[in-house]
Scaffold this motif. Sequence first.
Motif, PDB file in Angstrom:
ATOM      1  N   ALA A  36      17.675  39.077   5.389  1.00 35.59           N
ATOM      2  CA  ALA A  36      18.866  38.909   6.038  1.00 35.59           C
ATOM      3  C   ALA A  36      18.734  38.924   7.531  1.00 35.59           C
ATOM      4  O   ALA A  36      17.643  39.223   7.874  1.00 35.59           O
ATOM      5  CB  ALA A  36      20.052  40.119   5.584  1.00 35.59           C
ATOM      6  N   PRO A  37      19.747  38.193   8.253  1.00 33.61           N
ATOM      7  CA  PRO A  37      19.435  38.259   9.564  1.00 33.61           C
ATOM      8  C   PRO A  37      19.082  39.597  10.415  1.00 33.61           C
ATOM      9  O   PRO A  37      19.682  40.694   9.706  1.00 33.61           O
ATOM     10  CB  PRO A  37      20.684  37.695  10.305  1.00 33.61           C
ATOM     11  CG  PRO A  37      21.422  36.869   9.360  1.00 33.61           C
ATOM     12  CD  PRO A  37      21.073  37.765   7.964  1.00 33.61           C
ATOM     13  N   PRO A  38      18.315  39.903  11.131  1.00 31.45           N
ATOM     14  CA  PRO A  38      18.052  41.062  12.020  1.00 31.45           C
ATOM     15  C   PRO A  38      19.154  41.678  12.576  1.00 31.45           C
ATOM     16  O   PRO A  38      20.111  40.824  12.939  1.00 31.45           O
ATOM     17  CB  PRO A  38      16.903  40.645  12.978  1.00 31.45           C
ATOM     18  CG  PRO A  38      16.919  39.330  13.238  1.00 31.45           C
ATOM     19  CD  PRO A  38      17.580  38.637  12.039  1.00 31.45           C
ATOM     20  N   LYS A  39      19.206  43.071  12.790  1.00 31.24           N
ATOM     21  CA  LYS A  39      20.047  43.667  13.786  1.00 31.24           C
ATOM     22  C   LYS A  39      20.192  43.111  14.854  1.00 31.24           C
ATOM     23  O   LYS A  39      19.079  42.828  15.582  1.00 31.24           O
ATOM     24  CB  LYS A  39      20.008  45.146  13.843  1.00 31.24           C
ATOM     25  CG  LYS A  39      20.361  45.783  12.393  1.00 31.24           C
ATOM     26  CD  LYS A  39      19.945  47.336  12.459  1.00 31.24           C
ATOM     27  CE  LYS A  39      20.384  47.936  11.302  1.00 31.24           C
ATOM     28  NZ  LYS A  39      20.363  49.346  11.151  1.00 31.24           N
ATOM     29  N   GLY A  40      21.381  43.086  15.679  1.00 30.59           N
ATOM     30  CA  GLY A  40      21.613  42.367  17.000  1.00 30.59           C
ATOM     31  C   GLY A  40      21.739  40.914  17.311  1.00 30.59           C
ATOM     32  O   GLY A  40      21.905  40.246  18.031  1.00 30.59           O
ATOM     33  N   THR A  41      21.571  40.234  15.729  1.00 29.22           N
ATOM     34  CA  THR A  41      21.869  38.664  15.895  1.00 29.22           C
ATOM     35  C   THR A  41      23.240  38.379  16.269  1.00 29.22           C
ATOM     36  O   THR A  41      24.012  38.919  15.875  1.00 29.22           O
ATOM     37  CB  THR A  41      21.707  38.246  14.374  1.00 29.22           C
ATOM     38  OG1 THR A  41      20.366  38.559  13.948  1.00 29.22           O
ATOM     39  CG2 THR A  41      21.787  36.846  14.188  1.00 29.22           C
ATOM     40  N   PRO A  42      23.581  37.183  17.081  1.00 25.39           N
ATOM     41  CA  PRO A  42      24.735  37.087  17.705  1.00 25.39           C
ATOM     42  C   PRO A  42      25.681  36.524  16.516  1.00 25.39           C
ATOM     43  O   PRO A  42      24.941  35.997  15.462  1.00 25.39           O
ATOM     44  CB  PRO A  42      24.601  35.994  18.639  1.00 25.39           C
ATOM     45  CG  PRO A  42      23.127  36.151  19.087  1.00 25.39           C
ATOM     46  CD  PRO A  42      22.367  36.578  17.775  1.00 25.39           C
ATOM     47  N   CYS A  50      25.251  32.423   7.165  1.00 24.18           N
ATOM     48  CA  CYS A  50      26.006  32.792   5.983  1.00 24.18           C
ATOM     49  C   CYS A  50      26.161  31.027   5.257  1.00 24.18           C
ATOM     50  O   CYS A  50      26.391  30.958   3.911  1.00 24.18           O
ATOM     51  CB  CYS A  50      27.400  33.534   6.065  1.00 24.18           C
ATOM     52  SG  CYS A  50      27.105  35.177   6.453  1.00 24.18           S
ATOM     53  N   GLU A  51      26.684  30.339   6.210  1.00 27.56           N
ATOM     54  CA  GLU A  51      27.005  29.021   5.488  1.00 27.56           C
ATOM     55  C   GLU A  51      25.809  28.341   4.695  1.00 27.56           C
ATOM     56  O   GLU A  51      26.067  27.858   3.844  1.00 27.56           O
ATOM     57  CB  GLU A  51      27.608  28.210   6.633  1.00 27.56           C
ATOM     58  CG  GLU A  51      28.029  26.690   6.164  1.00 27.56           C
ATOM     59  CD  GLU A  51      28.676  25.894   7.407  1.00 27.56           C
ATOM     60  OE1 GLU A  51      28.509  24.772   7.188  1.00 27.56           O
ATOM     61  OE2 GLU A  51      28.981  26.393   8.273  1.00 27.56           O
ATOM     62  N   GLU A  52      24.761  28.431   5.702  1.00 24.98           N
ATOM     63  CA  GLU A  52      23.409  27.808   4.977  1.00 24.98           C
ATOM     64  C   GLU A  52      23.145  28.457   3.665  1.00 24.98           C
ATOM     65  O   GLU A  52      22.361  27.875   2.763  1.00 24.98           O
ATOM     66  CB  GLU A  52      22.447  27.801   5.979  1.00 24.98           C
ATOM     67  CG  GLU A  52      22.582  27.027   7.339  1.00 24.98           C
ATOM     68  CD  GLU A  52      21.764  27.411   8.371  1.00 24.98           C
ATOM     69  OE1 GLU A  52      20.899  28.199   8.267  1.00 24.98           O
ATOM     70  OE2 GLU A  52      21.881  26.519   9.403  1.00 24.98           O
ATOM     71  N   SER A  53      23.278  29.879   3.543  1.00 25.27           N
ATOM     72  CA  SER A  53      22.801  30.644   2.524  1.00 25.27           C
ATOM     73  C   SER A  53      23.801  30.893   1.314  1.00 25.27           C
ATOM     74  O   SER A  53      23.590  31.356   0.160  1.00 25.27           O
ATOM     75  CB  SER A  53      21.981  31.665   2.801  1.00 25.27           C
ATOM     76  OG  SER A  53      23.275  32.749   3.515  1.00 25.27           O
ATOM     77  N   GLY A  54      24.890  30.289   1.660  1.00 21.65           N
ATOM     78  CA  GLY A  54      26.058  30.501   0.631  1.00 21.65           C
ATOM     79  C   GLY A  54      26.694  32.019   0.574  1.00 21.65           C
ATOM     80  O   GLY A  54      27.062  32.288  -0.834  1.00 21.65           O
TER      81      GLY A  54
END
Length: 60
Positions: A36-42, A50-54
């Motif tokens: 998943a995206p790391p903490k602090g990701t804008p 989310c869009e790219e990974s459904g």
Amino acid sequence: MIIKYLLDEHIPLVYRTQMLRSYPQLQVWVIGDPNAPPKGTPDPDILCWCEESGRSSFRR
């Protein structure tokens, strides 16, 4: 169809626990989890991920 969610890092982890207890077929990640995206990701980058990974996202 498997429903996939990504929870914002500011949402208490008990939400994931309760979601999975009620609906074990869900896939629920939290910002900062492996793969998943790391903490602090804008936020715009999270929405793109989310869009790219459904996945849908829950934000507070």
